[in-house]
Design an enzyme around this catalytic site. Structure first.
Site, PDB file in Angstrom:
ATOM      1  N   THR A   1       0.542   5.315   0.124  1.00 31.79           N
ATOM      2  CA  THR A   1      -0.303   6.512   0.167  1.00 31.79           C
ATOM      3  C   THR A   1       0.464   7.674  -0.452  1.00 31.79           C
ATOM      4  O   THR A   1       1.693   7.696  -0.472  1.00 31.79           O
ATOM      5  CB  THR A   1      -0.736   6.874   1.598  1.00 31.79           C
ATOM      6  OG1 THR A   1       0.378   7.429   2.280  1.00 31.79           O
ATOM      7  CG2 THR A   1      -1.273   5.666   2.356  1.00 31.79           C
ATOM      8  N   GLY A   2      -0.297   8.641  -0.969  1.00 29.96           N
ATOM      9  CA  GLY A   2       0.353   9.723  -1.716  1.00 29.96           C
ATOM     10  C   GLY A   2       0.925   9.190  -3.017  1.00 29.96           C
ATOM     11  O   GLY A   2       1.818   9.796  -3.616  1.00 29.96           O
TER      12      GLY A   2
ATOM     13  N   GLY B   1       4.859  12.594  -7.288  1.00 36.35           N
ATOM     14  CA  GLY B   1       6.184  12.767  -6.698  1.00 36.35           C
ATOM     15  C   GLY B   1       6.818  11.506  -6.140  1.00 36.35           C
ATOM     16  O   GLY B   1       6.960  10.482  -6.834  1.00 36.35           O
ATOM     17  N   ILE B   2       7.169  11.552  -4.870  1.00 31.58           N
ATOM     18  CA  ILE B   2       7.875  10.449  -4.224  1.00 31.58           C
ATOM     19  C   ILE B   2       6.994   9.201  -4.169  1.00 31.58           C
ATOM     20  O   ILE B   2       7.446   8.092  -4.472  1.00 31.58           O
ATOM     21  CB  ILE B   2       8.349  10.873  -2.806  1.00 31.58           C
ATOM     22  CG1 ILE B   2       9.447  11.948  -2.929  1.00 31.58           C
ATOM     23  CG2 ILE B   2       8.839   9.665  -2.008  1.00 31.58           C
ATOM     24  CD1 ILE B   2       9.827  12.621  -1.624  1.00 31.58           C
TER      25      ILE B   2
ATOM     26  N   TYR C   1       5.004  22.222   9.323  1.00 30.89           N
ATOM     27  CA  TYR C   1       5.521  21.056   8.598  1.00 30.89           C
ATOM     28  C   TYR C   1       6.666  20.380   9.370  1.00 30.89           C
ATOM     29  O   TYR C   1       6.684  19.153   9.509  1.00 30.89           O
ATOM     30  CB  TYR C   1       6.005  21.530   7.222  1.00 30.89           C
ATOM     31  CG  TYR C   1       6.512  20.439   6.313  1.00 30.89           C
ATOM     32  CD1 TYR C   1       5.633  19.617   5.610  1.00 30.89           C
ATOM     33  CD2 TYR C   1       7.880  20.240   6.129  1.00 30.89           C
ATOM     34  CE1 TYR C   1       6.097  18.627   4.750  1.00 30.89           C
ATOM     35  CE2 TYR C   1       8.355  19.258   5.278  1.00 30.89           C
ATOM     36  CZ  TYR C   1       7.457  18.455   4.594  1.00 30.89           C
ATOM     37  OH  TYR C   1       7.927  17.473   3.749  1.00 30.89           O
TER      38      TYR C   1
ATOM     39  N   ASP D   1      -8.297   9.385   1.949  1.00 34.55           N
ATOM     40  CA  ASP D   1      -7.826  10.572   2.673  1.00 34.55           C
ATOM     41  C   ASP D   1      -7.167  10.048   3.947  1.00 34.55           C
ATOM     42  O   ASP D   1      -7.858   9.555   4.844  1.00 34.55           O
ATOM     43  CB  ASP D   1      -9.009  11.491   2.999  1.00 34.55           C
ATOM     44  CG  ASP D   1      -8.596  12.680   3.857  1.00 34.55           C
ATOM     45  OD1 ASP D   1      -7.400  12.775   4.232  1.00 34.55           O
ATOM     46  OD2 ASP D   1      -9.459  13.514   4.167  1.00 34.55           O
ATOM     47  N   VAL D   2      -5.844  10.137   4.018  1.00 36.48           N
ATOM     48  CA  VAL D   2      -5.145   9.524   5.154  1.00 36.48           C
ATOM     49  C   VAL D   2      -5.544  10.143   6.489  1.00 36.48           C
ATOM     50  O   VAL D   2      -5.357   9.523   7.538  1.00 36.48           O
ATOM     51  CB  VAL D   2      -3.606   9.598   5.000  1.00 36.48           C
ATOM     52  CG1 VAL D   2      -3.111   8.767   3.837  1.00 36.48           C
ATOM     53  CG2 VAL D   2      -3.112  11.047   4.911  1.00 36.48           C
TER      54      VAL D   2
ATOM     55  N   LEU E   1       0.856  -1.182   0.000  1.00 38.86           N
ATOM     56  CA  LEU E   1       0.000   0.000   0.000  1.00 38.86           C
ATOM     57  C   LEU E   1       0.892   1.232   0.000  1.00 38.86           C
ATOM     58  O   LEU E   1       1.782   1.347   0.853  1.00 38.86           O
ATOM     59  CB  LEU E   1      -0.869  -0.008   1.265  1.00 38.86           C
ATOM     60  CG  LEU E   1      -1.651   1.271   1.539  1.00 38.86           C
ATOM     61  CD1 LEU E   1      -2.790   1.439   0.543  1.00 38.86           C
ATOM     62  CD2 LEU E   1      -2.195   1.274   2.962  1.00 38.86           C
TER      63      LEU E   1
HETATM   64  P1  NAD Z   1       3.603  15.697  -3.827  1.00 37.42           P
HETATM   65  O1  NAD Z   1       2.803  16.914  -3.530  1.00 37.42           O
HETATM   66  O2  NAD Z   1       4.190  15.526  -5.191  1.00 37.42           O
HETATM   67  O3  NAD Z   1       2.765  14.367  -3.492  1.00 37.42           O
HETATM   68  C1  NAD Z   1       1.983  14.247  -2.344  1.00 37.42           C
HETATM   69  C2  NAD Z   1       0.789  13.360  -2.668  1.00 37.42           C
HETATM   70  O4  NAD Z   1       0.045  13.195  -1.454  1.00 37.42           O
HETATM   71  C3  NAD Z   1      -0.167  13.972  -3.709  1.00 37.42           C
HETATM   72  O5  NAD Z   1      -0.467  13.035  -4.716  1.00 37.42           O
HETATM   73  C4  NAD Z   1      -1.404  14.329  -2.893  1.00 37.42           C
HETATM   74  O6  NAD Z   1      -2.620  14.243  -3.640  1.00 37.42           O
HETATM   75  C5  NAD Z   1      -1.336  13.273  -1.801  1.00 37.42           C
HETATM   76  N1  NAD Z   1      -2.106  13.674  -0.608  1.00 37.42           N
HETATM   77  C6  NAD Z   1      -2.163  14.901  -0.021  1.00 37.42           C
HETATM   78  N2  NAD Z   1      -2.999  14.866   1.010  1.00 37.42           N
HETATM   79  C7  NAD Z   1      -3.486  13.605   1.101  1.00 37.42           C
HETATM   80  C8  NAD Z   1      -4.394  12.961   1.971  1.00 37.42           C
HETATM   81  N3  NAD Z   1      -5.017  13.622   2.963  1.00 37.42           N
HETATM   82  N4  NAD Z   1      -4.661  11.640   1.780  1.00 37.42           N
HETATM   83  C9  NAD Z   1      -4.070  10.962   0.753  1.00 37.42           C
HETATM   84  N5  NAD Z   1      -3.219  11.528  -0.108  1.00 37.42           N
HETATM   85  C10 NAD Z   1      -2.924  12.842   0.060  1.00 37.42           C
HETATM   86  O7  NAD Z   1       4.764  15.690  -2.718  1.00 37.42           O
HETATM   87  P2  NAD Z   1       6.118  14.866  -2.592  1.00 37.42           P
HETATM   88  O8  NAD Z   1       7.221  15.848  -2.659  1.00 37.42           O
HETATM   89  O9  NAD Z   1       6.118  13.680  -3.450  1.00 37.42           O
HETATM   90  O10 NAD Z   1       5.993  14.419  -1.065  1.00 37.42           O
HETATM   91  C11 NAD Z   1       5.787  13.072  -0.665  1.00 37.42           C
HETATM   92  C12 NAD Z   1       6.166  12.959   0.804  1.00 37.42           C
HETATM   93  O11 NAD Z   1       7.555  13.276   0.939  1.00 37.42           O
HETATM   94  C13 NAD Z   1       5.430  13.952   1.701  1.00 37.42           C
HETATM   95  O12 NAD Z   1       5.152  13.324   2.936  1.00 37.42           O
HETATM   96  C14 NAD Z   1       6.430  15.063   1.889  1.00 37.42           C
HETATM   97  O13 NAD Z   1       6.204  15.761   3.081  1.00 37.42           O
HETATM   98  C15 NAD Z   1       7.718  14.259   1.930  1.00 37.42           C
HETATM   99  N6  NAD Z   1       8.914  15.040   1.641  1.00 37.42           N
HETATM  100  C16 NAD Z   1       9.092  15.639   0.428  1.00 37.42           C
HETATM  101  C17 NAD Z   1      10.260  16.360   0.224  1.00 37.42           C
HETATM  102  C18 NAD Z   1      10.547  17.050  -1.085  1.00 37.42           C
HETATM  103  O14 NAD Z   1      11.569  17.753  -1.183  1.00 37.42           O
HETATM  104  N7  NAD Z   1       9.740  16.879  -2.113  1.00 37.42           N
HETATM  105  C19 NAD Z   1      11.227  16.476   1.235  1.00 37.42           C
HETATM  106  C20 NAD Z   1      10.995  15.853   2.435  1.00 37.42           C
HETATM  107  C21 NAD Z   1       9.838  15.128   2.642  1.00 37.42           C
END
Ligand code: NAD
Length: 247
Positions: free
Chosen positions: A15-16, A20-21, A154, A68-69, A13
């Site tokens: 989530t997100g 991105g990541i 954050y 929605d987590v 599973l």
């Molecule tokens: P992103 O915005 O590209 O992706 C985040 C995803 O989470 C999106 O698809 C969004 O729709 C989903 N999301 C948001 N709220 C949600 C909810 N309530 N329930 C389910 N899904 C939800 O961001 P990213 O950069 O890929 O970030 C992924 C994780 O990595 C996050 O936890 C972020 O805090 C962490 N992170 C990112 C970075 C960075 O530099 N990009 C650095 C450190 C940590």
């Protein structure tokens, strides 16, 4: 075991998973043979990711789920996945002196409470079905350790995710469930696309490896933590930062 087959027939599973990541994690786990549930609050993004996934080797297929987590109703019905990567997260940046209470609450609700609800739901399901092992990976951030201007909400949420993960590791190890946290630095995703160019270039100059990271570089570490290659590792936070803020 060769990386390409490490996760064959493991239900995972993410989530997100729509961006991105999380999307890179889905692609990496699928490429290792896992059956992936792409969970995201955005149905369209989850389906876009689903369409990009390599078919799993046993033909069990992948699926997309709108989740929605931060809502218990949304997280309680999961079938027990033996691997979970909780990458859903949001930012709502502002200086501490101006930050709305709502912006603080929203970020804590999605990033910290969301991590708790997903972790608890997966762990409860695994324990209830007597699964012999599980691996849960949470996504924190290096700013949870060092702080960051404009990110009081954050950075607090991400520090909380680390504490949550360490405690979960202690409580769940007797059930064969490992819990680890990855701490990305500055990774090129839609989340960091919002950051002004001048802040990005200042951050890059601080990274010893001299560049931002790619989502796939975080996904590689998540896949290691998900797999049995990390079977004697639990309760750690692994920095994926290109050396940013070493020591
Ligand atoms: P992103 O915005 O590209 O992706 C985040 C995803 O989470 C999106 O698809 C969004 O729709 C989903 N999301 C948001 N709220 C949600 C909810 N309530 N329930 C389910 N899904 C939800 O961001 P990213 O950069 O890929 O970030 C992924 C994780 O990595 C996050 O936890 C972020 O805090 C962490 N992170 C990112 C970075 C960075 O530099 N990009 C650095 C450190 C940590």
């Amino acid at each position: 075991m060769a990386a390409a087959t490490r996760l064959i027939s493991r239900l995972t599973l993410v989530t997100g998973g729509g961006s991105g990541i999380g999307r890179a994690v889905c692609q990496r786990l699928a490429s290792e043979g896992a059956s992936v549930v792409v969970a995201d609050i955005s149905e369209e993004s989850a389906h876009d990711t689903l369409g990009s996934l390599q078919r799993d080797l046993r033909g069990q297929g992948h699926m997309a789920a709108v989740v929605d987590v931060s809502s218990k109703e949304s997280t309680h019905y999961f079938q027990p996945p033996s691997v979970c990567v909780n990458a859903a997260g949001i930012t709502q940046d502002d200086f501490l002196l101006n930050m709305d209470e709502d912006h603080f609450d929203n970020v804590i609700r999605v990033n910290l409470k969301g991590s708790f609800l997903v972790l608890q739901a997966v762990a409860q399901a695994l324990v209830a079905c007597g699964a012999p092992k599980g691996s849960i990976v949470t996504v924190g951030s290096i700013v949870g350790k060092v702080g960051n201007i404009g990110q009081a909400n954050y950075s607090a949420s991400k520090a909380g995710v680390e504490g949550l993960t360490r405690t979960a590791a202690k409580e769940l190890s007797r059930f064969g469930i490992r819990c680890n946290c990855v701490l990305p630095g500055f990774i090129s995703t839609p989340m960091t696309d919002k950051v002004p160019e001048k802040v990005i270039s200042r951050m890059k100059s601080l990274v010893p490896l001299g560049r931002m990271g790619e989502p796939a570089e975080v996904a590689d570490v998540c896949a290691f933590l998900a797999s049995d290659d990390s079977r004697y590792i639990t309760g750690v936070s692994l920095e994926v930062t290109g050396g940013l803020f070493i020591g």
